[in-house]
Design an enzyme around this catalytic site. Structure first.
Site, short mmCIF file in Angstrom:
data_model
loop_
_atom_site.label_atom_id
_atom_site.label_comp_id
_atom_site.label_asym_id
_atom_site.label_seq_id
_atom_site.Cartn_x
_atom_site.Cartn_y
_atom_site.Cartn_z
N ALA A 121 40.13 39.48 46.99
CA ALA A 121 41.41 40.14 46.72
C ALA A 121 41.29 41.29 45.75
CB ALA A 121 42.40 39.11 46.15
N CYS A 122 40.06 41.59 45.27
CA CYS A 122 39.93 42.57 44.18
C CYS A 122 38.84 43.56 44.50
CB CYS A 122 39.62 41.85 42.87
SG CYS A 122 39.24 42.97 41.53
N GLY A 123 39.17 44.84 44.43
CA GLY A 123 38.21 45.88 44.73
C GLY A 123 37.69 46.62 43.52
#
Length: 289
Positions: A121-123
């Site tokens: 969910a995190c870039g």
């Protein structure tokens, strides 16, 4: 290569007209596995992703992080032969979960090792500064074309129809690069929304298509800051999502001149709706009442 989906036996629970029902059935879930990304042999990042199109993912990730600007910057990207485990047969097998990218010249920015796992969910976890990422764009965003709202709704319906992993599991995100005339150039799915974006931008990088000035990016998720900045880094002038947009994504799109569309929802009868958060001039609204 690892599986994209896997079968599971699950317990189903339903309440109908006040009565409780329970049962068992077979189901499919989307696969989530780690990918250890290494640059010139040095550990760079660990991301959780759905196996498949990993070379595209690595190219897109390295481009978004500012390490490369074109496909020529990389000599190769390949799975590490030594990344093996013993399977149920007692024989070693490649996990295909470690990939090393080798540059032709020194990376365009110093290698910063992310000491945390980049979740699905995190870039931008571990990035030193949001301002640093926000100013990483190398391309002016095109402003010479417009699209009709009806075209966006039609593309969204075709996009949904091609999300095979989501249809089986309900657990994946999709991303697509779409020409402003409505042609879907490439579409990918992944358990992580930012991974799906990296895969399609990585495809474009490998095809020497950057900057993507004639395209918009369509994603099945919300529009977050990391997706907006990945689009900006690739020269994409319009970001379209089927869910909400965050305040930081809106602020980023506004400041760089990007059109940001959210809550794109098309119906089978051709009707639908959308919210335009920034730079509506790329939508042809001349026929609006």
């Amino acid at each position: 290569m690892g599986r994209v989906t896997e079968a599971r036996r699950i317990t189903t629970v339903r309440i109908r007209e006040g009565r409780l029902y329970a049962g068992r059935k077979g189901d499919h879930v989307v696969v989530e596995e780690p990918l250890d990304i290494r640059l010139d042999g040095a550990p760079l990042s660990m991301t959780m992703r759905t196996p498949g199109h990993d070379v595209e993912l690595v190219h897109g990730f390295l481009h978004a992080e500012g390490y490369i600007a074109s496909r020529e910057d990389l000599e190769q990207a390949r799975y590490c032969d030594g990344a093996v485990v013993e399977d149920e047969s007692g024989l070693p097998r490649n996990t295909y979960n470690v990939m090393d990218a080798t540059t032709r010249v020194a990376p365009r920015r110093p290698i910063t090792i992310k000491n945390v796992v980049t979740s699905s969910a995190c870039g931008v976890c571990g990035t030193a500064s949001i301002d640093e990422v926000r100013t990483a764009g190398r391309y002016a965003l095109a402003a010479e074309w417009t699209v009709a709202p009806e075209l966006l709704l039609d593309v969204q319906r075709r996009f949904d129809a091609e999300q095979g992993v989501f249809a089986r599991t309900g657990g994946s995100h999709g991303a697509a690069l779409v020409r402003h005339d409505g042609e879907i150039l490439v579409q990918r799915e992944d358990v992580g929304r930012h991974n799906a974006v990296d895969k399609v931008i990585g495809w474009a990088l490998l095809e020497d298509r950057l900057p993507l000035s004639d395209c918009f990016l369509l994603v099945s998720s919300r529009a977050s800051f990391e997706i907006a900045q990945k689009a900006y880094a690739a020269g994409i002038p319009m970001l379209v999502c089927v869910s909400a947009a965050s305040s930081l994504a809106i602020g980023t799109a506004e400041s760089v001149g990007m059109t940001l569309v959210g809550f794109l929802r098309g119906r089978e009868d051709g009707d639908g709706r959308m919210n335009v958060y920034t730079h509506p001039e790329r939508l042809d609204l001349s026929g609006a009442a």
